[in-house]
Design a protein around this motif. Structure first.
Motif, PDB file in Angstrom:
ATOM      1  N   LYS A  94       0.843  -1.187   0.000  1.00  0.00           N
ATOM      2  CA  LYS A  94       0.000   0.000   0.000  1.00  0.00           C
ATOM      3  C   LYS A  94       0.883   1.243   0.000  1.00  0.00           C
ATOM      4  CE  LYS A  94      -3.526   2.361   2.779  1.00  0.00           C
ATOM      5  NZ  LYS A  94      -4.279   2.344   4.060  1.00  0.00           N
ATOM      6  N   SER A  96       2.889   2.710  -2.245  1.00  0.00           N
ATOM      7  CA  SER A  96       4.163   2.832  -2.960  1.00  0.00           C
ATOM      8  C   SER A  96       3.972   2.793  -4.470  1.00  0.00           C
ATOM      9  CB  SER A  96       5.117   1.706  -2.545  1.00  0.00           C
ATOM     10  OG  SER A  96       6.325   1.777  -3.284  1.00  0.00           O
ATOM     11  N   ASP A  97       4.669   3.698  -5.154  1.00  0.00           N
ATOM     12  CA  ASP A  97       4.712   3.694  -6.611  1.00  0.00           C
ATOM     13  C   ASP A  97       6.040   3.157  -7.136  1.00  0.00           C
ATOM     14  OD1 ASP A  97       2.156   4.871  -6.864  1.00  0.00           O
ATOM     15  OD2 ASP A  97       3.016   6.872  -6.572  1.00  0.00           O
ATOM     16  N   MET A  98       6.976   2.900  -6.220  1.00  0.00           N
ATOM     17  CA  MET A  98       8.329   2.544  -6.653  1.00  0.00           C
ATOM     18  C   MET A  98       8.725   1.107  -6.297  1.00  0.00           C
ATOM     19  SD  MET A  98      10.397   6.082  -5.906  1.00  0.00           S
ATOM     20  CE  MET A  98      11.612   5.661  -7.147  1.00  0.00           C
ATOM     21  N   SER A 100       7.783  -2.832  -6.257  1.00  0.00           N
ATOM     22  CA  SER A 100       6.893  -3.777  -6.935  1.00  0.00           C
ATOM     23  C   SER A 100       6.714  -5.034  -6.087  1.00  0.00           C
ATOM     24  CB  SER A 100       7.466  -4.162  -8.298  1.00  0.00           C
ATOM     25  OG  SER A 100       8.656  -4.920  -8.145  1.00  0.00           O
ATOM     26  N   ASP A 153       7.415   6.160   0.060  1.00  0.00           N
ATOM     27  CA  ASP A 153       8.543   6.157  -0.866  1.00  0.00           C
ATOM     28  C   ASP A 153       9.467   7.347  -0.628  1.00  0.00           C
ATOM     29  OD1 ASP A 153       7.703   3.878  -2.190  1.00  0.00           O
ATOM     30  OD2 ASP A 153       6.601   4.981  -3.729  1.00  0.00           O
ATOM     31  N   THR A 155      11.425  10.387  -2.279  1.00  0.00           N
ATOM     32  CA  THR A 155      11.064  11.241  -3.406  1.00  0.00           C
ATOM     33  C   THR A 155      12.256  11.446  -4.317  1.00  0.00           C
ATOM     34  OG1 THR A 155       9.447  12.403  -2.034  1.00  0.00           O
ATOM     35  CG2 THR A 155      10.131  13.481  -4.073  1.00  0.00           C
ATOM     36  N   LYS A 179      12.741   3.365 -13.826  1.00  0.00           N
ATOM     37  CA  LYS A 179      11.821   2.517 -14.580  1.00  0.00           C
ATOM     38  C   LYS A 179      11.419   3.239 -15.862  1.00  0.00           C
ATOM     39  CE  LYS A 179       9.993   0.357 -10.385  1.00  0.00           C
ATOM     40  NZ  LYS A 179       8.795   0.057  -9.576  1.00  0.00           N
ATOM     41  N   SER A 181       8.748   3.176 -17.296  1.00  0.00           N
ATOM     42  CA  SER A 181       7.361   3.650 -17.239  1.00  0.00           C
ATOM     43  C   SER A 181       7.244   5.039 -16.608  1.00  0.00           C
ATOM     44  CB  SER A 181       6.509   2.659 -16.457  1.00  0.00           C
ATOM     45  OG  SER A 181       7.012   2.498 -15.135  1.00  0.00           O
ATOM     46  N   ILE A 182       8.322   5.548 -16.037  1.00  0.00           N
ATOM     47  CA  ILE A 182       8.281   6.855 -15.393  1.00  0.00           C
ATOM     48  C   ILE A 182       8.091   7.942 -16.446  1.00  0.00           C
ATOM     49  CG2 ILE A 182       9.629   8.550 -14.091  1.00  0.00           C
ATOM     50  CD1 ILE A 182      10.972   6.228 -12.646  1.00  0.00           C
TER      51      ILE A 182
END
Length: 312
Positions: A94, A96-98, A100, A153, A155, A179, A181-182
């Motif tokens: 929950k 986190s965008d970084m 996986s 995360d 920054t 990544k 996808s960034i």
């Protein structure tokens, strides 16, 4: 019988108290005397009715209390049984965008099937502390048996090239995974020597000022969108190159917030009108002014005299 006999007879008390006795003068007892008796006799059925109602109410309350106690006991027993048979069945991330799940699951897989009460903070947080993108984390096990790891995360504030391998850099100098996808763009961080670099970060003593500058720059959209490279110079402090025309910007080492505000104002009011290509260096270190060095090569191309024309 004479009146005297009636008044002073020995059977006087009997006649007065007899069930068929009349009053002293042959009259029936006064109705007023019998009112109390009538009221008492008429109130007896009411009292009995109230007693019956009271018994019924007390019975209902007792039944209700018994049902509540039984229900509470059943819930407690079910809860104890559920607590006894709980186990970790799943892992979720929950916040986190970084990070996986491919990175998280192998580190926490050994906790699957364990009772939540047997799992410690070291078991969870100690297993993921090597993930550089995690600034802080907390965890819990939800009623469904999922181990939920809530992550804050780090920054990213810049892009670092380790040879040809791109990495993101956090405000405290930690390298973060890059990544494809960034979609956000970051200025390229330059100017650090090998002694300033470790395997996982730029040393805080070397990166502190630049990290603070980039963290502030993110809150100034004009600044953030206008710089392409940034570094730290031994004498000039924070320096950057503009996206347009590669103009050198000097921000210094102190009053960086003021320097960012001055660049925002100068860029919108002057640079966009004149064109960034007319400048060579823009120095923002001085209080109340912006020191500009113009680009002589560009100016020369703009002011060459027109030599064409016919001869006389």
């Amino acid at each position: 019988m004479s009146l005297y006999s009636r008044l002073f007879s020995k059977n006087k008390s009997k006649r007065l108290s007899g069930s068929s006795a009349r009053g002293w003068f042959g009259k029936k007892p006064s109705q007023n005397l019998s009112m109390g008796t009538l009221n008492k006799s008429s109130s007896k059925p009411k009292s009995s009715k109230k007693t019956r109602l009271g018994v019924r109410s007390t019975g209902k309350i007792a039944v209700s209390i018994a049902l509540l106690v039984t229900l509470a006991t059943a819930i407690t027993l079910l809860k104890l049984q559920w607590q006894t048979h709980r186990e970790i069945r799943d892992i979720r991330i929950k916040g986190s965008d970084m990070v996986s799940m491919d990175e998280m699951y192998p580190r926490l897989e050994h906790l699957m099937g364990l009772h939540p009460d047997s799992v410690t903070s070291e078991d969870v947080l100690g297993s993921i502390e090597d993930l550089a993108a995690i600034k802080s984390a907390q965890y819990w096990v939800d009623p469904a048996g999922s181990l939920v790891v809530d992550i804050e995360d780090r920054t990213a504030i810049g892009l670092w090239l380790d040879g040809t391998i791109p990495k993101l850099v956090s405000a405290d100098g930690v390298f973060l995974p890059y990544k494809e996808s960034i979609t956000q763009t970051y200025p390229l961080v330059v100017g650090f020597q090998a002694k300033d670099i470790t395997s996982d970060r730029i040393k805080p003593s070397s990166f502190h000022t630049l990290g603070s500058f980039l963290d502030m720059a993110q809150r100034h959209p004009t600044v953030w969108s206008s710089i392409s490279e940034v570094g730290h110079h031994p004498t000039e402090g924070i320096i950057a190159l503009s996206h347009e025309a590669g103009v050198k910007l000097i921000f210094g080492t102190s009053n960086l917030e003021t320097a960012l505000e001055k660049w925002t104002e100068f860029y919108t009011k002057e640079a966009l009108k004149r064109g960034m290509q007319t400048f060579h260096t823009i120095d923002l270190r001085y209080a109340g002014q912006v020191v500009v060095k113009e680009n002589p090569d560009y100016l020369q191309t703009q002011f060459i005299p027109n030599r064409s024309g016919g001869s006389s």
